[in-house]
Design a protein around this motif. Structure first.
Motif: not given
Length: 606
Positions: A255-259, A264-270
């Motif tokens: 999961v970590s590699r996928t994210l 940098g695409a979305d602060p919330e996802l980061d």
């Protein structure tokens, strides 16, 4: 100083207010009018015994309120503050005592509810009451000794404490010797118990620690398997090199590699990815801890057996030596501590008994020394008191009387301990080693006899008054109250009693309940309690009055002759004039009372 006394529902008194003041105040009235209730009220107000029989028939309660002037820096004022009360402006103190018809009693000091004992404490500082019963007590040796000690200023409490220490030490020695065999058996049992406990050497909290250890060792295999399973599920099985079984750490890595590809695409996802990284770190730590637990867990059967053996030893001690509601090792330790203390107390060795004997003898020697000093002090004061009372009796129409105060050693008596004091074997009590006797010789040629045997009622009254005059310097109470202490006195002797009371009142407040007109004539203030003739028969405020001028002459005439005849009034006027002249010759106040302003009655509870 008493300034006002208010009585409600007490005996024959329905309601009455007595305004008081400095100097000599006399209270007179016909028999049954209620004048003695004034003294009864004062006794109640200052902590006397309450009795429901004192409550007026038909009343729910009796109450006594007193207003007093008290110096703010006095011991009495401090006692009031200690009890939670307070003085009013100007150092005025209000006391209140209430007695219910059911016998229950309440007290108020300076506006605050207080134990009745506080009123008794205040009486020691503010009031001394002497009645006809004091004359009866005066014939008792204990009262005569107490009077001499008051005059001498003897500290009987210090001696009593030393006496108590001596008797305690002597009793402990006697008990130790008398019960030596029994105490030895008890000592053996305690010593055996202490040795048994010390052999096991339990520690506080050890039973709980062993229970936890035994539980862990008894289930070591199952616990190890559970820890390893948890370890493998979190971080993988080291014995599975192909990693066929997916673990949490692997899944989190995927999961970590996928994210990370979307970083940098979305602060919330980061932010969520950062939290996932924290979870991965926590998973790794937790997996390592499970692995360490599984490796360290000891499944050694021998260690388990040792733990169970230790638990059995502690259990045996608990069953044998802990009788507390919740048995524990701590209870065993407390028993051992108490046993050590008890062993020290019941040591019956020769050394211990010798030590107790030495302590008893030392305490006895202290008592003997204090008793000798007290005896010397009493003997010195006895001569001075005898001379002073003899001089006072001369002013009380007993010019040829002679009083002796005899101080002798108390002979050994069954039931009392004894010591050698100043070379004499004497019995000892908490008040010393002396017998004190007041011996009166009324006139030359008469035998000198103890006052209880040789004094008439009138002579006894005058001896008591003479004693009080001599003891006045030792009495801390500024107010003296005499309740018909002139009983049995008449004629010229009564005039002398009045004169002496007037002199006594020069520097303190004196309140006298009397039936003698010769005494009443010397008063600064004359209060009359009239006997009611109508209504319910209760004395009310209107029945208590201060008399002056013609009213006072009329009251003295009634006391002289039972009526207000011209002859009686003339005699009464002569009494007043003679008393006034006598007091002016002595440098005292005249007998005509100053005007007394009406005062507001004391408030309840204040």
């Amino acid at each position: 100083m008493l300034e006002e006394l208010r009585i409600r529902g007490l005996g024959v008194i329905d309601e009455a207010v007595l305004p008081l003041g400095p100097g000599l105040t006399v209270v007179t009235g016909e028999t049954g009018a209620g004048k003695t209730m004034v003294v009864t009220g004062l006794l109640l107000l200052f902590g006397g015994r309450a009795d429901s029989a004192q409550v007026r028939t038909g009343s729910e309660q009796a109450s006594v309120d007193g207003r007093l002037g008290v110096p703010p820096d006095s011991a009495a004022a401090q006692r009031v503050r200690d009890a939670g009360g307070e003085l009013d402006d100007g150092g005025e103190l209000v006391l209140r005592r209430v007695v219910g018809a059911n016998g229950r009693s309440r007290a108020y000091v300076g506006g605050a509810p207080a134990p009745v004992a506080v009123l008794s404490d205040l009486a020691d500082h503010l009031l001394a009451v002497h009645g006809q019963s004091d004359q009866l007590r005066l014939v008792r040796p204990t009262a005569q000794r107490a009077a001499l000690d008051r005059y001498a200023g003897i500290d009987r409490e210090s001696f009593a404490r030393a006496y108590g220490r001596w008797r305690t030490a002597a009793a402990e020695l006697a008990d130790r010797v008398a019960h030596a065999a029994e105490l030895r058996r008890e000592s053996d049992l305690l010593s055996h118990g202490i040795a048994e406990i010390e052999a096991v050497a339990p520690r506080a909290g050890e039973a709980e620690e062993l229970a936890a250890l035994a539980g862990r060792l008894g289930h070591a295999e199952a616990l190890t398997q559970a820890a390893r399973t948890a370890h493998d599920a979190l971080v993988g099985d080291a014995d599975d090199p192909n990693g066929e079984a997916a673990d949490v750490q692997q899944l989190l890595g995927t999961v970590s590699r996928t994210l990370a590809q979307q970083h940098g695409a979305d602060p919330e996802l980061d932010a969520l990815a950062a939290r996932l990284a924290e979870l991965a770190a926590l998973t790794a730590d937790l997996g390592a801890d499970f692995g360490s637990y599984a490796q360290l867990l000891d499944a050694d059967p021998a260690r388990l057996e040792q733990a169970e053996t230790r638990r059995a030893a502690l259990g045996a001690l608990i069953r044998k030596y802990c009788d507390e509601p919740e048995p524990s090792v701590e209870g065993v330790l407390r028993w051992a501590e108490a046993a050590h203390v008890r062993l020290a107390q019941i040591d019956v060795s020769d050394e211990a008994i010798a030590q107790l004997r030495s302590a008893s003898e030392a305490a006895g020697a202290e008592v003997a020394a204090l008793a000798a000093a007290m005896s010397e002090q009493r003997k010195k004061a006895a001569g001075e008191l005898a001379a002073a009372v003899t001089a006072e009796l001369g002013a009380l129409a007993m010019p040829n009387a002679r009083l002796q105060v005899e101080v002798t050693g108390r002979p050994p008596t069954a039931g009392l301990p004894d010591l050698v004091v100043a070379g004499e074997q004497v019995a000892v009590t908490a008040d010393g080693v002396d017998e004190v006797a007041l011996v009166l010789q009324p006139h030359p040629g008469a035998p000198a006899l103890p006052v209880g045997r040789g004094a008439s009622g009138g002579e006894l009254s005058r001896v008591m008054l003479a004693l009080e005059v001599c003891l006045v310097g030792a009495d801390p109470g500024p107010t003296l109250v005499f309740d018909e202490v002139d009983a049995g006195v008449g004629g010229r002797a009564a005039v002398d009693v009045g004169r002496r009371l007037a002199r006594l009142a020069r520097d303190r407040q004196v309140l006298v309940v009397t039936h003698l007109p010769q005494v009443a004539a010397f008063a600064d203030r004359h209060v009359v309690v009239d006997k009611p003739v109508a209504g319910d028969g209760g004395v009310t405020a209107s029945d208590v009055r201060i008399v002056t001028a013609d009213e006072r002459i009329a009251e003295l005439a009634r006391m002289l002759a039972g009526s207000g005849t011209a002859t009686a009034r003339e005699h009464a006027a002569e009494l007043l004039a003679g008393a006034a002249e006598d007091r002016l010759d002595q440098g005292g106040r005249g007998v005509r009372p100053r005007a007394v302003k009406a005062r507001k009655p004391a408030k309840a509870g204040r």
